[in-house]
Design an enzyme around this catalytic site. Structure first.
Site, mmCIF file in Angstrom:
data_model
loop_
_atom_site.group_PDB
_atom_site.id
_atom_site.type_symbol
_atom_site.label_atom_id
_atom_site.label_comp_id
_atom_site.label_asym_id
_atom_site.label_seq_id
_atom_site.Cartn_x
_atom_site.Cartn_y
_atom_site.Cartn_z
ATOM 1 N N HIS A 450 -47.068 74.088 27.301
ATOM 2 C CA HIS A 450 -47.390 74.778 25.228
ATOM 3 C C HIS A 450 -48.273 74.610 24.372
ATOM 4 O O HIS A 450 -48.349 75.145 23.132
ATOM 5 C CB HIS A 450 -46.658 72.714 25.106
ATOM 6 C CG HIS A 450 -45.285 72.831 24.230
ATOM 7 N ND1 HIS A 450 -45.475 73.661 22.711
ATOM 8 C CD2 HIS A 450 -44.547 72.294 23.451
ATOM 9 C CE1 HIS A 450 -44.163 73.692 22.933
ATOM 10 N NE2 HIS A 450 -43.510 72.829 23.246
ATOM 11 N N ARG A 451 -49.569 74.769 24.847
ATOM 12 C CA ARG A 451 -50.661 75.355 24.079
ATOM 13 C C ARG A 451 -49.955 76.638 24.026
ATOM 14 O O ARG A 451 -51.423 76.973 23.404
ATOM 15 C CB ARG A 451 -51.752 74.917 25.128
ATOM 16 C CG ARG A 451 -52.101 73.620 24.805
ATOM 17 C CD ARG A 451 -53.303 73.344 25.491
ATOM 18 N NE ARG A 451 -53.304 73.346 27.076
ATOM 19 C CZ ARG A 451 -53.808 73.221 28.083
ATOM 20 N NH1 ARG A 451 -55.347 72.812 27.835
ATOM 21 N NH2 ARG A 451 -54.189 74.126 29.181
#
Length: 479
Positions: A450-451
């Site tokens: 998700h980064r």
């Protein structure tokens, strides 16, 4: 005089710090050439043959088969510069080598290896192989240093009383097992491998063979198990909770299993992952594959697998969403996007789960990807994958449908940013062109860092993959 040089376990790359001795390829007293493989070792990623940089006579070996050695630990010692004739004068240096001992690898001397081979032929030494009788005793100038074991008389050149040579001594070779992990399992449970008949190819002893021997056990062990089972039944009939004392077994986290444990733990600690799913109608993809393979003959090539088609679809999707072909460097606080797609795929082998890598997948056709998948799978089953085959991936394809399951939430293969999962393809009721029909449906999942991106990008990637599965003609745009 001859000089004794020590050869240590070299750095095998990719941060590997130790290796397990699988099989020695030379004996004490053997003559070895420069760059001749002397031992087969297994790292956490592959089995490799280690060449010795010296040429001469092996004077000592260190470590038994099955032992683990750290990088830099002594493997063997070699006496270099010893003449074939014991009475001949010895010059430990060549006239123009700048002082380098004879038999030491010198890149600036291209003829050295040929000279070494010629010297070996003229010396008349006979190599002793595993599982064969030793050659008749020959007098050799061998001066063992720190030997790890006793040298058999047939190798040391000692003769029996009366002037006759000692009879040939049988050198027992390693038991043919399919993996060092099998050998370790046998050691932990005191199973004699030489008493087992292997069920694998060419009589190889597999893990199932050892586990069957463990399950059978000696009569006393079987009696103990029956007594324990009888006591448990008595406790259940009396309304009591059955009790068990002690551990059932212990298995060290080493080798491939240890590497997987380390990588998965690191991935779960460092990567904030999320997963999205979609069901797709794979009926048209199956039909396209059948059409591709209908005209394939043995002369033309190999039939295309479903995994190859999903790999080709993944490459096309990464071309549209390249941010998923990346990794995160938190020290530099940046996302590193890769120019090449090195596509890894999860494969289950007797050595455990491995992830071979199809390199430069964006430059390959479907047939080329298919051929590389087949090659890497066969090498993995044979335990012959190299560290290069198992490293450098930028995106992973996980076909867990082969295990008969529909979906999964896999752990990302650190340090990659995403993994595409493919479930089994099964007939299901499906609305097709406005009518209910039985179609072949597959569940697809994307686990992503998700980064690197948000749900919109991940959803767009997965939706494009699903569209290509449902309408394979979409791939023609990117071929």
């Amino acid at each position: 005089m001859a000089q004794v040089l020590e050869f240590k376990l070299p750095d095998l790359g990719e941060g590997l710090t130790e290796a397990e001795i699988v099989r020695w390829l030379v004996e004490v007293g053997d003559v070895v050439a420069v760059d001749q493989p002397v031992v087969e070792v297994e790292t956490a990623k592959a089995m490799v043959e280690v060449p010795c940089p010296y040429g001469g006579v092996v004077t000592a070996r260190f470590g038994e088969e099955g032992a683990e050695l750290p990088v830099g630990a002594p493997l063997l010692t070699v006496a270099v510069g010893a003449p074939a004739d014991p009475g001949a004068p010895v010059d430990s240096h060549t006239p123009d080598d700048g002082g380098a001992p004879v038999g030491v690898r010198a890149p600036e001397e291209p003829a050295e290896r040929a000279l070494q081979a010629a010297a070996e032929e003229s010396s008349g030494n006979v190599l002793v192989g595993y599982g064969t009788a030793a050659a008749p005793a020959r007098r050799r100038r061998v001066r063992p240093t720190r030997p790890a074991f006793e040298v058999p008389a047939a190798l040391s050149g000692e003769a029996t009383s009366g002037g006759s040579e000692s009879p040939a001594t049988r050198v027992d070779g390693p038991v043919p097992v399919i993996s060092p992990l099998v050998r370790r399992l046998a050691r932990e449970h005191d199973v004699d491998l030489r008493a087992l008949a292997g069920s694998g190819p060419d009589g190889l002893i597999t893990r199932a063979d050892v586990e069957a021997a463990i399950g059978a056990g000696p009569a006393g062990t079987a009696g103990t198990r029956e007594a324990v089972a009888s006591e448990e039944r008595r406790q259940v009939e009396a309304g009591q909770e059955p009790t068990r004392a002690g551990l059932a077994s212990r298995h060290p986290l080493t080798g491939v299993r240890g590497l997987v444990a380390d990588k998965m733990s690191r991935s779960r600690r460092e990567i904030p992952e999320a997963t999205c799913w979609v069901d797709a109608d794979a009926t048209e993809l199956l039909a396209a594959r059948a059409a591709m393979n209908a005209a394939v003959t043995e002369r033309d090539g190999q039939k295309v697998s479903l995994l190859a088609l999903f790999a080709r679809i993944s490459v096309a999707a990464l071309g549209r969403f390249p941010v998923l072909n990346s990794s995160v460097d938190m020290e530099a606080r940046e996302v590193r996007r890769f120019a090449d797609i090195h596509l890894g795929f999860a494969a289950q082998t007797d050595r455990g789960l491995v992830v071979p890598v199809v390199r430069h997948a964006q430059t390959r056709t479907t047939e080329s990807i298919n051929a590389e998948l087949i090659r890497l799978t066969e090498e993995g089953r044979a335990g012959k994958l190299t560290p290069r085959d198992l490293t450098g991936g930028t995106f992973t394809l996980n076909n867990y449908g082969v295990f008969g399951v529909d979906g999964s939430t896999p752990i990302i293969n650190h340090p990659e940013a995403a993994m595409l999962g493919v479930g089994r393809i099964v007939p299901k009721p499906w609305v097709h062109q406005g009518e209910l029909a039985v179609r072949h449906v597959v569940q697809l999942s994307l686990t992503f860092d998700h980064r690197v991106c948000d749900g919109g990008t991940a959803g767009g990637f997965l939706r494009y993959v699903a569209d290509c599965v449902e309408q394979p003609a979409l791939l023609l745009r990117s071929v």
